[in-house]
Scaffold this active site. Structure first.
Site, mmCIF file in Angstrom:
data_model
loop_
_atom_site.group_PDB
_atom_site.id
_atom_site.type_symbol
_atom_site.label_atom_id
_atom_site.label_comp_id
_atom_site.label_asym_id
_atom_site.label_seq_id
_atom_site.Cartn_x
_atom_site.Cartn_y
_atom_site.Cartn_z
ATOM 1 N N SER A 274 -14.481 -3.922 14.704
ATOM 2 C CA SER A 274 -15.918 -3.811 14.942
ATOM 3 C C SER A 274 -16.505 -5.158 15.308
ATOM 4 O O SER A 274 -15.931 -6.208 15.036
ATOM 5 C CB SER A 274 -16.612 -3.293 13.692
ATOM 6 N N LYS A 275 -17.668 -5.063 15.914
ATOM 7 C CA LYS A 275 -18.393 -6.229 16.375
ATOM 8 C C LYS A 275 -18.732 -7.159 15.207
ATOM 9 O O LYS A 275 -18.787 -8.365 15.372
ATOM 10 C CB LYS A 275 -19.687 -5.734 17.004
ATOM 11 N N ARG A 276 -18.953 -6.537 14.048
ATOM 12 C CA ARG A 276 -19.382 -7.328 12.901
ATOM 13 C C ARG A 276 -18.358 -8.393 12.528
ATOM 14 O O ARG A 276 -18.699 -9.430 12.012
ATOM 15 C CB ARG A 276 -19.633 -6.413 11.691
#
Ligand code: GLU
Length: 529
Positions: A274-276
């Site tokens: 994920s981008k996080r």
């Protein structure tokens, strides 16, 4: 399985933003499979979800695929404005191939035609249920611990009533009528082996939405069939859609393609990538100075390995094509290990020729503030001298660069004309300023005596300075003291760099050139007086 020469595969992204590294992996596996088998690789833009459409993202996706060398034989391409399509949605795009259009929003008539066919044969039906009714139905099913599923309420509507309600413009969707006594849906996945789904778990899926657009399922199946796709290679997240697609192929009476679902990409903690937890956009990696070859090599190994006992990690694109085999794709999720990408990128940077390194690293250097400032002070220096300086800098940094954007960052002293440093740093160990002055004076004389040809060669500088250092006996030290390499080289290196740690004085002097090196030594001597 279709004959090898009929292999046609597609990458079918939705234009909802940037190209995700997972998307690149899907594109790459399709590309490698096609090239390995003399097949055709196709790009198709799946833009039927109006709400998720991001203007410009199809264009940027095409640009990124181009930058990575993922050439496809058929599909949308970028053209200049004048030669683009008339369409307002994609003014910059044109296309190649005989199976177009390759953009779904330009195929709406086709979807309508095939959907009507399914209604005609009783395989699909109109559904007028309101959002409220569907929500209530779901709540009721949840209460009874049942999986959410449409209850075929509208299947029993009389044909006349359907015609009337449609004519009155009542909003409706089209659903596939799944017959529950069909038995399990089974298929052989080229990665996962046999997959079996109980038909009772499959919903009467929506094929046409109330806005007149097809759903992903309908458009995807019609296009894969009409475009002659032989193998569907896509991410595992689409696995739950496959039984629905199989039922649609059956409803149309079409042959099934082969399916291969490739494993999920995971963060180091095994959660879904994920981008996080870091960058997921391919463009961001390119902007940071990861080489396209390194990125492709790295992404290829996310879920695929050449086989047991094979330890090769660095593959050219040609090598990947010849080694790639869907049978060697793993089922388990693949961890996206940034450290490995960094290692691989550094390996690729080490292998670049000096010309290539210069060409690729220059834009990164030119974007740096320290470089712009330095450059603005160099207006009188001719371009050739500047280019020589940058090339030499790159050569001494080459073995330590992880990304192209790191260029110069660890050696800012090259760009600082008058660097300010603590003059005590010039002293080797406990040496006095007098001893340092003596060493620097000798180093200055040694370097000043070299002619231009010697300054051209890094090795020549090293040889001369090492000889001088070996012969050097520190001033004011007991007679006959051992050779003073450190006494000689340390002050020289600090005079050139102003830094406690840096590349060797030979490397630095070679990059700076004669004038700048002598100037820096001179300034250091002045600071000692
Ligand atoms: N449009 C889907 C996507 O965005 C394609 C899935 C498929 O390959 O069938 O990934």
């Amino acid at each position: 399985m279709p004959a090898v020469s009929n292999i046609r595969v597609r990458f079918a992204p939705s234009p909802t933003g940037y190209l995700h590294v997972g998307g690149l992996r899907t594109a790459l596996y399709n590309y490698l499979f096609a090239k390995k088998n003399n097949g055709v690789f196709i790009l198709r833009i799946e833009d039927t979800d109006q709400k998720r459409f991001v203007p410009g993202s199809a264009e940027s996706l095409i640009r990124t695929l181009d930058a990575l060398g993922m050439q496809y034989e058929e599909g949308p391409r970028l053209k200049n404005q004048a030669n683009g399509r008339a369409s307002r949605k994609y003014p910059e795009i044109t296309e190649v191939g005989d199976y177009g259009p390759y953009i779904q929003s330009e195929r709406l008539n086709l979807y309508k035609k095939y959907a009507d066919e399914l209604v005609g044969s009783g395989k699909a039906y109109h559904c007028f249920c309101t959002a409220e009714r569907l929500t209530e139905l779901r709540a009721e099913q949840a209460k009874h611990k049942q999986a959410p599923k449409y209850d075929k309420h509208c299947l029993s509507l009389a044909p006349d009533e359907v015609t009337k309600r449609l004519a009155a413009g009542e909003p409706s969707v089209l659903r596939l009528n799944i017959v529950s006594d069909r038995g399990d849906v089974m298929f052989d996945d080229m990665v996962r082996g046999q997959v079996t789904i109980n038909v009772r778990d499959i919903d009467d899926q929506v094929l046409m939405k109330s806005d007149g657009f097809p759903t992903y399922h309908l458009a995807n199946v019609i296009d894969d069939h009409l475009m002659g796709i032989s193998h569907i290679i896509r991410a595992e997240e689409w696995l739950p859609s496959t039984p629905k697609h199989i039922l649609l192929y059956e409803a149309f009476g079409w042959d099934l393609p082969c399916f291969a679902h490739i494993p999920l990409l995971l963060n180091a903690d095994k959660s879904k990538l994920s981008k996080r937890q870091g960058d997921v956009a391919v463009e961001d990696y390119l902007k940071k100075g990861y080489l396209t070859e390194a990125l492709i090599n790295f992404v290829a190994l996310l879920g695929w390995h050449p086989g047991q006992g094979k330890t090769q990690e660095i593959f050219t694109l040609e090598e990947l094509i010849s080694a790639f085999d869907l049978a060697q794709v793993h089922k388990a999720g693949a961890v996206f290990d940034l450290k490995k990408l960094d290692w691989m990128n550094a390996e690729y940077i080490k292998r670049l020729s000096s010309e290539e390194l210069y060409k690729r690293a220059l834009p990164f250097l030119e974007a740096k503030e320290f470089f712009k400032e330095w450059n603005s002070q160099q207006l009188t220096v001719n371009e050739e001298i500047k280019t020589g300086f940058i090339k030499r800098l790159l050569l001494i940094e080459q073995d330590r660069l992880v990304k192209l954007s790191d260029v110069g960052e660890n050696n800012l002293f090259f760009f600082a004309e008058d660097s300010i440093y603590d003059k005590a740093l010039l002293n080797w160990k406990q040496n006095t300023a007098d001893m340092t002055r003596d060493a620097l004076t000798k180093a200055e004389a040694t370097l000043a005596s070299l002619d231009d040809a010697d300054w051209e060669k890094r090795e020549a500088l090293e040889a001369v300075l090492m000889e001088a250092a070996g012969e050097y006996r520190p001033a004011h030290s007991p007679a006959g003291s051992v050779s003073g390499r450190g006494d000689f080289l340390w002050p020289l290196r600090v005079a050139l760099t102003g830094a406690e740690r840096s590349p060797s004085p030979f490397d630095v002097a070679w990059v700076l050139g004669k004038d700048e090196s002598l100037k820096r030594i001179h300034n250091a001597l002045l600071s000692l007086s």
